[in-house]
Design an enzyme around this catalytic site. Structure first.
Site, PDB file in Angstrom:
ATOM      1  N   LYS A 121       2.309  -1.936   8.444  1.00 23.91           N
ATOM      2  CA  LYS A 121       1.551  -3.135   8.071  1.00 23.91           C
ATOM      3  C   LYS A 121       2.365  -3.975   7.082  1.00 23.91           C
ATOM      4  O   LYS A 121       2.583  -3.567   5.945  1.00 23.91           O
ATOM      5  CB  LYS A 121       0.212  -2.775   7.422  1.00 23.91           C
ATOM      6  CG  LYS A 121      -0.653  -4.035   7.259  1.00 23.91           C
ATOM      7  CD  LYS A 121      -1.745  -3.916   6.243  1.00 23.91           C
ATOM      8  CE  LYS A 121      -1.409  -4.500   4.899  1.00 23.91           C
ATOM      9  NZ  LYS A 121      -1.197  -5.949   4.859  1.00 23.91           N
ATOM     10  N   GLY A 131       4.785  -1.320  -3.161  1.00 24.64           N
ATOM     11  CA  GLY A 131       3.952  -2.406  -3.655  1.00 24.64           C
ATOM     12  C   GLY A 131       3.563  -2.160  -5.096  1.00 24.64           C
ATOM     13  O   GLY A 131       4.285  -1.487  -5.842  1.00 24.64           O
ATOM     14  N   SER A 132       2.390  -2.662  -5.459  1.00 24.15           N
ATOM     15  CA  SER A 132       1.988  -2.586  -6.863  1.00 24.15           C
ATOM     16  C   SER A 132       1.555  -1.173  -7.243  1.00 24.15           C
ATOM     17  O   SER A 132       1.079  -0.400  -6.400  1.00 24.15           O
ATOM     18  CB  SER A 132       0.837  -3.559  -7.111  1.00 24.15           C
ATOM     19  OG  SER A 132      -0.269  -3.185  -6.331  1.00 24.15           O
ATOM     20  N   THR A 133       1.672  -0.879  -8.530  1.00 23.16           N
ATOM     21  CA  THR A 133       1.245   0.435  -9.020  1.00 23.16           C
ATOM     22  C   THR A 133      -0.263   0.591  -8.822  1.00 23.16           C
ATOM     23  O   THR A 133      -0.745   1.680  -8.482  1.00 23.16           O
ATOM     24  CB  THR A 133       1.634   0.572 -10.506  1.00 23.16           C
ATOM     25  OG1 THR A 133       3.070   0.565 -10.564  1.00 23.16           O
ATOM     26  CG2 THR A 133       1.129   1.867 -11.109  1.00 23.16           C
ATOM     27  N   ALA A 134      -1.019  -0.506  -8.981  1.00 22.85           N
ATOM     28  CA  ALA A 134      -2.481  -0.416  -8.832  1.00 22.85           C
ATOM     29  C   ALA A 134      -2.847   0.058  -7.425  1.00 22.85           C
ATOM     30  O   ALA A 134      -3.651   0.996  -7.265  1.00 22.85           O
ATOM     31  CB  ALA A 134      -3.106  -1.777  -9.115  1.00 22.85           C
ATOM     32  N   GLY A 166      -0.812   1.518  -5.308  1.00 20.32           N
ATOM     33  CA  GLY A 166      -0.210   2.846  -5.144  1.00 20.32           C
ATOM     34  C   GLY A 166      -1.149   3.948  -5.626  1.00 20.32           C
ATOM     35  O   GLY A 166      -1.283   4.998  -4.991  1.00 20.32           O
ATOM     36  N   GLU A 226       6.603   3.773  -3.657  1.00 13.35           N
ATOM     37  CA  GLU A 226       7.625   3.037  -4.415  1.00 13.35           C
ATOM     38  C   GLU A 226       6.906   1.869  -5.070  1.00 13.35           C
ATOM     39  O   GLU A 226       6.487   0.937  -4.388  1.00 13.35           O
ATOM     40  CB  GLU A 226       8.732   2.587  -3.453  1.00 13.35           C
ATOM     41  CG  GLU A 226      10.024   2.309  -4.176  1.00 13.35           C
ATOM     42  CD  GLU A 226      10.144   0.846  -4.519  1.00 13.35           C
ATOM     43  OE1 GLU A 226       9.727   0.492  -5.642  1.00 13.35           O
ATOM     44  OE2 GLU A 226      10.640   0.081  -3.692  1.00 13.35           O
ATOM     45  N   CYS A 229      11.125  -5.121  -7.644  1.00 15.03           N
ATOM     46  CA  CYS A 229      10.525  -4.019  -8.414  1.00 15.03           C
ATOM     47  C   CYS A 229      11.503  -3.458  -9.439  1.00 15.03           C
ATOM     48  O   CYS A 229      11.098  -3.006 -10.502  1.00 15.03           O
ATOM     49  CB  CYS A 229      10.032  -2.934  -7.471  1.00 15.03           C
ATOM     50  SG  CYS A 229      11.244  -2.488  -6.230  1.00 15.03           S
ATOM     51  N   GLU A 254       4.751  -5.695 -15.833  1.00 19.84           N
ATOM     52  CA  GLU A 254       5.638  -6.219 -14.786  1.00 19.84           C
ATOM     53  C   GLU A 254       5.240  -7.663 -14.490  1.00 19.84           C
ATOM     54  O   GLU A 254       4.113  -7.924 -14.091  1.00 19.84           O
ATOM     55  CB  GLU A 254       5.498  -5.371 -13.513  1.00 19.84           C
ATOM     56  CG  GLU A 254       6.452  -5.811 -12.428  1.00 19.84           C
ATOM     57  CD  GLU A 254       6.382  -4.937 -11.169  1.00 19.84           C
ATOM     58  OE1 GLU A 254       5.268  -4.655 -10.705  1.00 19.84           O
ATOM     59  OE2 GLU A 254       7.452  -4.557 -10.666  1.00 19.84           O
TER      60      GLU A 254
HETATM   61  P1  NDP Z   1       0.098  -5.154  -3.331  1.00 20.16           P
HETATM   62  O1  NDP Z   1       0.427  -3.831  -3.846  1.00 20.16           O
HETATM   63  O2  NDP Z   1      -1.342  -5.571  -3.327  1.00 20.16           O
HETATM   64  O3  NDP Z   1       0.623  -5.332  -1.831  1.00 20.16           O
HETATM   65  C1  NDP Z   1       1.572  -4.513  -1.188  1.00 20.16           C
HETATM   66  C2  NDP Z   1       1.098  -4.147   0.211  1.00 20.16           C
HETATM   67  O4  NDP Z   1      -0.088  -3.356   0.126  1.00 20.16           O
HETATM   68  C3  NDP Z   1       0.722  -5.345   1.071  1.00 20.16           C
HETATM   69  O5  NDP Z   1       0.994  -5.057   2.415  1.00 20.16           O
HETATM   70  C4  NDP Z   1      -0.781  -5.416   0.867  1.00 20.16           C
HETATM   71  O6  NDP Z   1      -1.454  -6.104   1.885  1.00 20.16           O
HETATM   72  C5  NDP Z   1      -1.140  -3.962   0.858  1.00 20.16           C
HETATM   73  N1  NDP Z   1      -2.400  -3.657   0.191  1.00 20.16           N
HETATM   74  C6  NDP Z   1      -3.105  -4.428  -0.687  1.00 20.16           C
HETATM   75  N2  NDP Z   1      -4.217  -3.777  -1.089  1.00 20.16           N
HETATM   76  C7  NDP Z   1      -4.225  -2.599  -0.447  1.00 20.16           C
HETATM   77  C8  NDP Z   1      -5.108  -1.490  -0.451  1.00 20.16           C
HETATM   78  N3  NDP Z   1      -6.207  -1.472  -1.209  1.00 20.16           N
HETATM   79  N4  NDP Z   1      -4.799  -0.428   0.307  1.00 20.16           N
HETATM   80  C9  NDP Z   1      -3.680  -0.414   1.067  1.00 20.16           C
HETATM   81  N5  NDP Z   1      -2.812  -1.436   1.121  1.00 20.16           N
HETATM   82  C10 NDP Z   1      -3.073  -2.511   0.358  1.00 20.16           C
HETATM   83  O7  NDP Z   1       0.934  -6.222  -4.103  1.00 20.16           O
HETATM   84  P2  NDP Z   1       0.542  -7.744  -4.344  1.00 20.16           P
HETATM   85  O8  NDP Z   1       1.040  -8.498  -3.206  1.00 20.16           O
HETATM   86  O9  NDP Z   1      -0.905  -7.919  -4.644  1.00 20.16           O
HETATM   87  O10 NDP Z   1       1.345  -8.047  -5.652  1.00 20.16           O
HETATM   88  C11 NDP Z   1       0.743  -7.737  -6.918  1.00 20.16           C
HETATM   89  C12 NDP Z   1       1.749  -7.213  -7.882  1.00 20.16           C
HETATM   90  O11 NDP Z   1       2.325  -6.018  -7.358  1.00 20.16           O
HETATM   91  C13 NDP Z   1       2.933  -8.109  -8.129  1.00 20.16           C
HETATM   92  O12 NDP Z   1       2.655  -9.043  -9.109  1.00 20.16           O
HETATM   93  C14 NDP Z   1       3.977  -7.138  -8.557  1.00 20.16           C
HETATM   94  O13 NDP Z   1       3.839  -6.878  -9.925  1.00 20.16           O
HETATM   95  C15 NDP Z   1       3.651  -5.906  -7.771  1.00 20.16           C
HETATM   96  N6  NDP Z   1       4.475  -5.747  -6.556  1.00 20.16           N
HETATM   97  C16 NDP Z   1       5.427  -4.781  -6.562  1.00 20.16           C
HETATM   98  C17 NDP Z   1       6.235  -4.641  -5.461  1.00 20.16           C
HETATM   99  C18 NDP Z   1       7.296  -3.617  -5.417  1.00 20.16           C
HETATM  100  O14 NDP Z   1       8.249  -3.767  -4.661  1.00 20.16           O
HETATM  101  N7  NDP Z   1       7.188  -2.534  -6.146  1.00 20.16           N
HETATM  102  C19 NDP Z   1       6.131  -5.508  -4.302  1.00 20.16           C
HETATM  103  C20 NDP Z   1       5.049  -6.454  -4.368  1.00 20.16           C
HETATM  104  C21 NDP Z   1       4.285  -6.550  -5.475  1.00 20.16           C
HETATM  105  P3  NDP Z   1      -1.777  -7.665   1.723  1.00 20.16           P
HETATM  106  O15 NDP Z   1      -0.495  -8.350   1.574  1.00 20.16           O
HETATM  107  O16 NDP Z   1      -2.462  -7.958   2.998  1.00 20.16           O
HETATM  108  O17 NDP Z   1      -2.665  -7.788   0.520  1.00 20.16           O
END
Ligand code: NDP
Length: 510
Positions: free
Chosen positions: A213, A265-268, A270, A287, A321, A418
């Site tokens: 996804k 993606g985000s720690t939240a 994760g 990650e 990240c 971050e």
């Molecule tokens: P998210 O962690 O929300 O998004 C990353 C992926 O997870 C996207 O595909 C997203 O889908 C999906 N996702 C969102 N919510 C859920 C869920 N509850 N369960 C499973 N998958 C989910 O990052 P954001 O785009 O909201 O960015 C927010 C913050 O996260 C940034 O400001 C940054 O600090 C951090 N971030 C860190 C990254 C890294 O490489 N470590 C990369 C991106 C963000 P969708 O896009 O459809 O919401």
């Protein structure tokens, strides 16, 4: 320098910040000349008006019957309509991936799997310009980065893991490496194609099938990758791509027929995923975020360090990240280093991501821009001193000036949270002990950097850093052979190298 009109214009657009004395222009001025624009042609890539889901080797309409719009963040113009999958679509995709695993891919000898991966790598290289332009259009990153970093590194991951597919018995001597089954992979918007490659290449090399996804704001290169899978004659169902909101990501990782979960993606989010799979026998790699320390000692080659610092935080608009967002400078060199840094920031070109001269493109989405603005305001409110070079931002699109904070305290939000944007916080230290203590004083532990002339000091510092990757006299270097991943709230598990392969296999005794 003598162009008076350009100097006048620079004065008009200048705001805040003081330009370093070396430019001789006075406060808040931009470089007084214009570069001719050098736009990359966008007609190399055909952006269709609609994209369905990619399941079983075919493009299909979503069972939900719903679509959403993806945009170009540098203009806010719509690019295409994208299928909005629902839980039934996810269930269907996982079922298709399971059948492809059982009937074909999981049985295929490694040498056969590697042929497909080599083919994919070659096609990515052949179509690299198309991918680079599409990545830039949908993500806002400068074309010079998508062209020179994202796409070549993505291809390199497929080349690298293609080489392992038939050598697993050497990768894990004395053990038999079996694929796990179906991998659920959820990726972010900052490196859409590269994160896809990091996830899909090792999964396929090990004999797994995948359902991936992409992030909602950047689905287009993943959907173009679907075309590469067809072109490579990859058996249907080995790679499946479902698009939709975060809840679809959750439905995917929770699916009972998934064997492996890989998330970036985000720690939240994760943490939510960690909770959702706890107690199941799914293998997991996460990650997550970072707040990397980049430490510069007084014996470091300053000009080289300046380039590394700039690359560390302004590469990909700082939406990285492992970005070097906390700069620790030894007190004795803080003044000249900050002066040089301001000087260098004033030469960064912010604007049209498709312009080959652009250094800093568009922030990926409105929510991310709002988050950056909020944290920068918090930095000012908490008493740090802000510097932003004068530069004219495009009227439309999500842009933010490269930003430098000095006088930052460890307790400031800009030193702890971050930001994921082009914002650097500068802190100082006196002794190596103090540098290490301050650098490790964060909930994260993804990456770090150290700049010094002494090899012995590099080794002494590196082994004390609580970070998965530590760069010495460089920053943000990536290589498919090298593992990448975090400590603490930056996640667990490694991607890249043999470690990355380990995450996709079950090891059995011979
Ligand atoms: P998210 O962690 O929300 O998004 C990353 C992926 O997870 C996207 O595909 C997203 O889908 C999906 N996702 C969102 N919510 C859920 C869920 N509850 N369960 C499973 N998958 C989910 O990052 P954001 O785009 O909201 O960015 C927010 C913050 O996260 C940034 O400001 C940054 O600090 C951090 N971030 C860190 C990254 C890294 O490489 N470590 C990369 C991106 C963000 P969708 O896009 O459809 O919401």
């Amino acid at each position: 320098m003598g162009d008076q009109r350009a100097i006048e214009k620079a004065r008009r657009v200048g705001r805040g910040g003081d330009l370093p004395a070396s430019w001789g222009l006075g406060e808040g001025q931009a470089i007084p000349w214009e570069y001719a624009s050098a736009p990359e042609a966008r007609d190399i890539v055909e952006v269709r008006s609609r994209y369905g889901l990619f399941v079983g080797g075919k493009e299909i309409a979503p069972r939900s019957g719903e679509w959403f719009t993806t945009i170009d963040p540098s203009t806010e113009e719509p690019l295409a309509e994208i299928a909005r999958a629902n839980a039934a679509d996810v269930d269907h995709a996982v079922g298709v991936a399971r059948r492809a695993f059982k009937r074909e891919w999981g049985q295929l000898p490694g040498a056969e799997r590697s042929k497909y991966l080599f083919r994919i790598a070659r096609i990515l290289q052949e179509r690299s310009r198309e991918f680079a332009v599409l990545e830039t259009l949908n993500s806002g990153k400068p074309i010079k980065e998508s062209r020179d970093v994202d796409v070549p590194l993505s291809a390199a991951h497929f080349w690298y893991y293609a080489g392992w597919a038939d050598k697993l018995e050497y990768a894990f001597p004395g053990r038999v490496a079996r694929p796990l089954g179906v991998a659920a992979q959820v990726i972010p918007w900052n490196f859409p194609l590269l994160m896809l490659a990091w996830k899909i290449a090792p999964a396929l090399a090990a004999g797994n099938t995948v359902v991936l996804k992409p992030a909602s704001s950047t689905p287009l290169t993943a959907l173009l990758f679907a075309d590469v899978c067809r072109q490579a004659d990859l058996p249907p169902g080995v790679v499946n791509i479902v698009t939709g909101p975060g809840e679809i990501g959750m439905a995917l990782v929770r699916h009972p027929d998934v064997d492996k979960v890989a998330f970036t993606g985000s720690t939240a989010v994760g943490k939510l995923i960690g909770k959702a799979v706890a107690g199941t026998d799914k293998a997991v790699t996460l990650e997550l975020g970072g707040k990397a320390a980049n430490i510069v000692f007084d014996d470091a080659p300053l000009d080289q360090a300046i380039e590394g610092i700039v690359n560390g935080i302004f590469f990909n608009q700082g939406e990285v990240c492992c970005a070097g967002s906390r700069l620790f400078v030894q007190e004795s060199i803080a003044e000249p280093l900050v002066a040089k840094l301001k000087d260098r920031l004033s030469t960064l070109r912010v604007g049209d991501p498709l312009d080959k001269n652009t250094d800093v493109g568009a922030i990926n989405n409105a929510a991310q821009l709002a988050k950056i603005e909020e944290l920068v305001e918090a930095g000012v409110a908490e008493g740090a001193e802000i510097f932003q070079p004068a530069c004219e931002l495009p009227e439309r699109g999500f842009f933010f000036r490269p930003t430098l904070f000095t006088g930052v305290a460890q307790s400031h939000r800009i030193a702890q949270e971050e930001i994921f944007g082009p914002v650097l916080s500068v802190l100082t230290f006196r002794t190596p002990e103090e540098a290490v203590e301050k650098a490790n004083n964060t909930p994260y532990g993804l990456s770090a950097g150290v700049w010094t002339d002494k090899g012995s000091r590099i080794f002494a510092i590196v082994k004390r850093m609580r970070a998965g990757v530590v760069w010495a006299n460089t920053f943000n270097r990536f290589d498919p052979t090298s593992p990448f991943g975090g400590y603490k709230e930056s996640g667990f598990g490694r991607e890249g190298g043999m470690h990355g392969m380990h995450a996709y296999v079950r090891l059995e005794d011979r």
